[in-house]
Write a protein that holds these residues in place. Structure first.
Motif, short mmCIF file in Angstrom:
data_model
loop_
_atom_site.label_atom_id
_atom_site.label_comp_id
_atom_site.label_asym_id
_atom_site.label_seq_id
_atom_site.Cartn_x
_atom_site.Cartn_y
_atom_site.Cartn_z
N VAL A 7 0.83 -1.20 0.00
CA VAL A 7 0.00 0.00 0.00
C VAL A 7 0.87 1.25 0.00
O VAL A 7 0.65 2.19 -0.78
N VAL A 8 1.88 1.28 0.86
CA VAL A 8 2.77 2.44 0.94
C VAL A 8 3.54 2.62 -0.36
O VAL A 8 3.68 3.74 -0.87
N ASP A 9 4.04 1.53 -0.93
CA ASP A 9 4.76 1.62 -2.21
C ASP A 9 3.85 2.20 -3.30
O ASP A 9 4.30 3.01 -4.12
N TYR A 10 2.60 1.77 -3.30
CA TYR A 10 1.65 2.26 -4.31
C TYR A 10 1.45 3.77 -4.17
O TYR A 10 1.56 4.51 -5.15
N GLY A 13 4.38 5.93 -5.09
CA GLY A 13 4.60 6.07 -6.52
C GLY A 13 4.04 7.38 -7.06
O GLY A 13 4.48 7.86 -8.11
N PHE A 14 3.08 7.98 -6.36
CA PHE A 14 2.51 9.26 -6.73
C PHE A 14 3.05 10.39 -5.85
O PHE A 14 3.14 11.53 -6.30
N ASP A 15 3.36 10.08 -4.61
CA ASP A 15 3.82 11.08 -3.64
C ASP A 15 5.12 10.57 -3.03
O ASP A 15 5.11 9.75 -2.12
N ALA A 57 -0.54 10.09 7.56
CA ALA A 57 -0.20 11.27 6.76
C ALA A 57 -1.47 11.94 6.24
O ALA A 57 -2.40 12.16 7.00
N TRP A 58 -1.53 12.20 4.93
CA TRP A 58 -2.67 12.94 4.37
C TRP A 58 -3.84 12.04 4.00
O TRP A 58 -4.89 12.55 3.57
N ILE A 59 -3.69 10.73 4.15
CA ILE A 59 -4.81 9.83 3.85
C ILE A 59 -5.89 10.06 4.90
O ILE A 59 -5.74 9.73 6.07
N ASP A 60 -6.99 10.65 4.46
CA ASP A 60 -8.07 11.05 5.37
C ASP A 60 -9.33 10.29 5.01
O ASP A 60 -9.85 10.45 3.90
N ARG A 149 -8.28 7.24 -6.42
CA ARG A 149 -9.22 8.24 -6.94
C ARG A 149 -8.53 9.57 -7.24
O ARG A 149 -8.76 10.19 -8.27
N ILE A 150 -7.67 10.01 -6.33
CA ILE A 150 -7.01 11.31 -6.51
C ILE A 150 -6.08 11.30 -7.72
O ILE A 150 -6.14 12.20 -8.56
N PHE A 151 -5.23 10.29 -7.79
CA PHE A 151 -4.16 10.32 -8.79
C PHE A 151 -4.51 9.61 -10.10
O PHE A 151 -4.03 10.02 -11.16
#
Length: 249
Positions: A7-10, A13-15, A57-60, A149-151
């Motif tokens: 999950v963190v690696d995924y 990959g965007f952040d 972190a920012w995962i809300d 969804r975001i990326f």
């Protein structure tokens, strides 16, 4: 590799700063929680706590607090509800009587994340029968889906197309697998659950979510606008779905 390392690696990959902004729980905290609940933690939940149990972190996720300290504080209380079917994994910061739990009665590792109102042993059966709602099909889905969804669906000023299928789909997300795999070579993402599927490849992303009953909601994003319309029309025909307006992400 543990599932939440994936999950963190995924997300990283965007952040690229995501990995350094999360914080896992200590072994001491994990051990205390197991003593408080009187059993070993489910593997997927222990993994989550070890990787990001102090900070996501920012995962809300809505207004939910999943920090291990919050869970420890709850289970230290004399009135904490201890039942075999559910494990409380956080608190709702806006509605403290409606909190997230893992549904332990399901087959691991895909334990559903659900919420229900606060209750005691006497009211537990009634509350879960009448008011239980599903938040996610699994913990990996719960924390990966916001980034997807975001990326991948809404990123880079993309405008996805929404579809709603109510008829022949019978509410089974997995029925979409064969359609998109055979025509576009897309396989469900590693975090996909029985309730939600994510598919992506360069230039295309698709999310399929079961809304309940026989309804499916689809979000489609394709970099080529004309191809996006073609694929949306094809999916609408295959699934007897209608194109629908989208709310803001």
């Amino acid at each position: 590799m543990l599932i939440f390392d994936a999950v963190v690696d995924y997300i990283a990959g965007f952040d690229k700063d995501f990995r350094s902004s999360i914080e896992g729980a200590s072994e001491q905290e994990l051990a205390e929680l197991e003593v408080l609940i009187g059993q070993d933690l489910p593997d997927v939940y222990r993994d989550f706590l070890a990787v990001m149990g102090r900070s996501t972190a920012w995962i809300d996720i809505q207004s939910l607090d999943f920090r291990i300290q919050t869970v420890l504080d709850y289970y230290r209380r004399d009135d904490a509800l201890r039942v075999d079917e559910f494990l409380r994994i956080g608190s709702d910061t806006k509605d403290p009587t409606f909190n997230p739990h893992l549904q332990l009665s399901l087959v691991a590792p895909e334990l559903k994340v659900v919420a229900f109102p606060g209750c005691n042993e006497a009211t537990f059966a009634e509350m879960t029968a009448r008011h239980l709602s599903q938040l996610a099909g699994s913990l990996p889905e719960l924390f990966s889906r916001p980034a997807f969804r975001i990326f991948e669906i809404h990123g880079a000023d993309r405008t996805p197309i929404g579809l709603l299928a109510r008829k022949r789909v019978r509410g089974q997300v997995s029925l979409v697998d064969d359609l998109v795999a055979s025509r576009y070579g897309l396989e469900p993402a590693f975090w996909s659950s029985a309730a939600v599927r994510g598919y992506s490849a360069p230039g295309i992303a698709l999310e399929v979510a079961q809304l309940g009953g026989r309804s499916l909601e689809l979000l489609l994003r394709v970099d080529d606008p004309s191809e996006q319309e073609n694929i949306a029309a094809w999916l609408a025909t295959q699934l007897d779905a209608e194109i629908c307006s989208l709310s803001a992400p």
